[in-house]
Every structure is written in C-alpha cells, then in structure tokens.
Write a protein that holds these residues in place. Structure first.
Motif: not given
Ligand SMILES: Cc1cc2nc3c(=O)[nH]c(=O)nc-3n(C[C@H](O)[C@H](O)[C@H](O)COP(=O)(O)OP(=O)(O)OC[C@H]3O[C@@H](n4cnc5c(N)ncnc54)[C@H](O)[C@@H]3O)c2cc1C
Ligand code: FES
Lengths: 106, 415
Positions: A40, A42, A46-47, A49, A86
């Motif tokens: 996504c 940042g 979306c998770a 990262c 992020c």
C-alpha cells in the motif's frame, strides 16, 4: 544518513543508509530489501511491511497509532516488538537500529 | 528460462514495474526492456489524489524504485516512448521513436485512461484529469485557497480529491449523475456515510445531477450548467467519471479482448507469448467463480508477481482476495472482496461514530466488507472470504464478540 540494519528470519543482515524523515519501510524498498513488500506504499492499509524492532530501540521508534495497532493485531507472527515499518520515521536516534522481517513475509 | 530470452514490457506503471522487479528476483537472466509513455519511472498513483495533491509528499517518494535500481538490475527502462504496434508473427513491437523491439515474451501492462467528458469545452485549460503525475503537476498550481472547484463524478478518486481540496481551502462542489455518491461501487449505507462526511467538511454534493454544458470564456470554463438549469460557477474542473482499459494495442494485434485484455490465471492471453497484467487485464476472479477487470494496486502487484512466476516456471502465487483502500479526511476505508452482486448487507457498529463496517453476503456467503476506520473487520473478512468460510450475518454484527472471537468461531466451523 542513518544506518539501519535489516535482518531476515535466517539471520542474513543488510545495512542501509536511510534518510532522515523517510520511513523505515521506504528505506527498505529503495534498497530492495526482501521481505518488505509494502503493497500500500505506506498507507497503513496492508501490513506487508511488518518488522520486529530491536527491543532496545523500540521506545525510540515513536508511538503506535490505533490503526497500526489493530492492523498488527491480525498480522502473522506478531510479537511485543512488532511494528509496521511504514509507520516509523527515520531519525538520528535510530542510528544502528536492527529490524527483522518475519518469516511469513518471505 | 535461458539467458538469451528477451522480455518486453509495454507500460511502466505499477504492474509493469512489479513484473520487472519480480522477474529479476526470481533469477531471470535475459534482457528486460520496459517501455513507458510517461516521463517518470514506475510510480504509485494512490498518493496522487491524497498526500501528493496536498503537497505533503515529494515526487521521488512516489517512485516504486529509484532510477538507479533499473540500471543496477540491468532493466532497460525507456520512458517517454510509446509502443504503437505489436506484430505477433514477427514478435516485434514498434515504438514511437522509430525503434523496433524483438521479444520472446511480451507483457502488456498499459493500465487505463480516464473517460473523457463528452461535452464541448472539456478541452479547456482549466479542466483536469486525475490519472498521472503530470496531470497533478499541472493541476497543483491551480489548487489555491478560495478557488471554486467543480468535480464531475463521485467515485473514490473524485471524493479523495474533494477532501484534499477542502483541506487546502477551496470551495468544492461534486456532481454525480446517479442518485447517490459511489453508486457504482458500494451500498447505500456507505454512500450516505460519505455524503454526510463531505457535507460536514463543507463540500456541496449534488446527486442526480446531469452536467449538460460547460460555459467558457477565453478558453477556460467559467461554469457548469446542469440539465435542471442550475448554473454552478467555477474556477476549475476535475473530471473523474471512470476509466477505460488501454487494450487497443492488443485488440489491434488480434488478441482477444472484452472490457480489457482477456487472460487466464497465469495472466496469459490467447497468444502464449503474450501476457497482460494490471488495470488493462480482464482476469479470472477465483474467489468469485467469474471473470472481471480490477482497478487496484493489489491487482497490479499480484498479476506482476503471477506473470513472473509463470515465465520462470515457478509455482503461481496464491491469489489474494481483491482489496482496496481510500483515504478521505481522517477516514480510512479498507475494502476486502467484491460486493457488486450482494443480496444482503449488514452493518457492524454505528456509522455516526466514524468507525463501522458493512458486510456483504450473497446466497448466504460472505463476499465483501467495506471497513471504515475498522482494520480488524477488514483483515478478518479478508481471511474469511479467502477461506470461503461459512459465517452468518448474525455473527458478524454481534458486538458482544470481538473480531478475533468471530474469526476463531468461523474458522473452527470450517475444518
Ligand atoms: C488518483 C488515483 C488514485 C488511486 N488510488 C488508489 C488506492 O487508494 N488504492 C488502490 O488500490 N488503487 C488506487 N488507484 C488505482 C491504481 O493506481 C491502479 O489500479 C494501478 O496504478 C494500475 O496499475 P497498472 O500498471 O495496471 O497501470 P498504470 O499504473 O496506469 O500503468 C500503466 C502505464 O502504461 C502506460 N502506457 C499505456 N499505453 C502505453 C503504450 N502503448 N506504450 C507505452 N506505455 C503505455 C501508461 O501511460 C502508464 O504509465 C488509484 C489510481 C489513481 C489514478
Ligand atoms: S506499507 Fe502497507 S501497511 Fe505499511
């Protein structure tokens, strides 16, 4: 420039020069670090990262917002030192910080 | 895959960029040439109607990868050049600069383009699209406090722009032909929520409003005239009335198209050497037992990975439930699944609190959720849909249970 170390679940480490003000996710993506897809870009949507932060540095990474907390609640393999990279802004205080990517992101 | 293989990617956007990255990650050693008609390297569009429009994000931070990456990864990136014709017999692509590229494998990732406003005056200097970085760069100097902005079309992108413009102090009017905002993409509960949200922030929303005419003076629009006769004076116009897939380059080469370039689960067209990915592709939607075209970052990234896996003879990545997000003011919407043909919608939580979720069912099966400031609902529904779990509308609205409880209960019933 701030030195951030990205480790994967098998222990392989990569060192990156991050810019102050960018996120720990952005520095990873710029440097092609595997395991941080950041679909996504940042937006905290979306998770993909998710990282484990070196506990010693955790307090220096700033407060978690409610949105991030809830996203992490449902992420695979959450731990106490889990963060969405992020949502961590690079600052001088983070010099030498190590973050580890969860196995599920590889 | 041998090292003398040539891959050409037409379109340097979210999907094309991902395909190139994934091919190299998977160890592809042949040549990769990516041709894009925009001046910029592959970048993310979502911030264009959000942080970038508000001036909160530098240009370089939109790029999927820094320019240096392509050089380091031996990916030839030709920007500012468009592909004009595919010759499938000769396996070549003719470019606008006169060059011809040979390919063994071709990936079409041409995205989509905004539908043009079919009215005289639509070409005026103060009428703007919301698709590319250049669109926003020419728009931005015009986005100034106190100016009157007319937005035509109340889809997610139009509404995001409305929110950004309000935050920058413009007077904003949004016109929507349908009887509610977001009519094409979501339920009446959600439409009502967003209408109220924008009205609270001072946006004038006109639904059932047909734009009949643009009044112009010296080549600039000065007002929009509705079919009803209402005149809405304005200083600038933003058009957000949907997008069309860039499929012509494929259809002209005899590749099968139907509202997008038709592809199979491996993103392959009816020509085994040609793939199509992203907004331009019409693909199987495995969780729904039908085909469709998706316009989202998730879809672009997923198909970029799928194509790389197929070319490299690797296992196809598991297809995720389609998902999307939209940020307006301090409201984050996350959508999992496709709600289009739902027959029952239930609401968990209370819309007036700015945190709630609408769950959509079809024939008793959960097919989608719109989660407003409700990440737990989003992530839970995404998993439940992926598992095709048996879950009742009564259970998802039961607020005595947390989403974790609900997830556990539904998954236990799965087995
Ligand atoms: C303002 C805006 C906000 C958005 N917000 C969100 C969001 O919040 N969440 C979300 O999930 N999605 C969002 N989207 C949608 C998402 O950005 C797209 O679905 C995604 O970019 C599609 O990727 P793509 O690679 O298929 O197409 P694109 O990213 O459009 O890339 C295609 C590229 O190919 C080029 N091209 C076309 N034809 C040719 C040719 N013949 N030769 C050479 N080049 C060519 C195009 O100019 C373009 O640069 C948004 C889109 C916009 C415009
Ligand atoms: S990049 Fe998507 S949540 Fe961090």
């Amino acid at each position: 420039m701030v030195k951030i170390i990205y480790a994967d679940h098998s222990g392989t480490e990569r060192e990156v020069d991050a810019n102050i003000g960018e996120s720990v996710m952005e520095a990873a993506v710029r440097n092609n670090i595997p395991g941080i897809d950041a679909d996504c870009g940042g937006a905290c949507a979306c998770a993909t990262c998710h990282v484990y932060v070196d506990p010693e540095f955790l307090p220096k990474t700033g407060e978690q917002e409610a949105m991030e907390q809830s996203m992490l609640d449902f992420a695979d393999g959450v731990q106490e030192n889990s963060r969405l990279s992020c949502q961590i802004s690079v600052s001088a205080e983070l010099e030498g910080m190590k973050v580890t990517t969860p196995e599920s992101q590889h | 895959m041998s090292a003398d293989q040539k891959i050409v990617i037409i379109g340097a956007g979210q999907a094309g960029g991902q395909a190139a990255v994934s091919l190299r990650q998977a160890g592809f050693e042949g040549t990769i040439t990516m041709v894009g008609d925009e001046p910029a390297p592959p970048y993310q569009r979502p911030p264009l109607s959000k942080a970038y429009l508000k001036g909160k994000l530098d240009r370089e931070r939109l790029f999927l990868k820094p320019l240096q990456f392509y050089e380091d990864s031996n990916i030839t990136l030709q920007t500012g050049v468009s592909a004009q014709k595919i010759d499938r017999a000769a396996k070549t692509v003719a470019l606008s600069d006169g060059e011809t590229l040979d390919y063994d494998t071709l990936i079409i990732a041409t995205g989509s383009r905004p539908r043009a406003l079919p009215l005289p005056g639509a070409e005026s200097s103060n009428v703007f699209d919301l698709r590319t970085l250049s669109d926003i760069d020419v728009l931005k100097p015009n986005v100034q406090e106190g100016r009157r902005l007319l937005i035509v079309g109340a889809g997610y992108i139009g509404l995001e722009a409305a929110a950004a413009a309000r935050e920058l102090g413009l007077e904003v009017t949004v016109l929507e032909m349908a009887d509610r905002v977001l009519a094409r993409v979501t339920s009446p509960v959600m439409s009502e929520f967003y209408e109220k949200l924008h009205e609270t922030h001072g946006v004038t929303i006109k639904t059932g409003a047909m734009l009949a005419e643009l009044q112009t003076q010296d080549g600039a629009v000065t007002a929009g005239v509705l079919k009803s006769g209402d005149v809405i004076p304005c200083d600038l116009v933003l058009v957000g009335i949907g997008i069309l897939p860039n499929e012509e380059i494929a259809s002209e080469a005899g590749i099968a198209c139907k509202n997008g370039i038709l592809v199979d689960r491996d993103a392959r067209t009816n020509d085994p050497s040609v793939y199509a990915i992203g907004d331009c592709a019409h693909r199987p939607l495995v969780h729904y037992g039908r085909d469709g075209r998706l316009e989202s970052v998730h879809n672009a990234i997923e198909q970029g990975k799928i194509v790389a896996a197929h070319i490299m003879d690797a296992k196809r990545p598991v297809e995720d439930v389609p998902w999307f997000w939209s940020d307006q003011y301090d409201v984050k919407l996350q959508i999992a699944g496709l709600s289009q043909d739902y027959d029952e919608a239930v609401v968990r939580g209370e819309p007036t609190t700015n945190s709630f979720a609408v769950f959509y069912f079809r024939s008793g099966r959960l097919i989608s959720v719109d989660a407003v400031n409700a990440p737990a609902e989003f992530l839970t529904a995404k998993r439940l849909i992926a598992a095709n779990a048996d879950i009742s509308p009564e259970l998802v609205v039961d607020q005595t249970k947390t989403m974790k409880d609900i997830l556990a209960e539904a998954m236990a019933g799965q087995k």
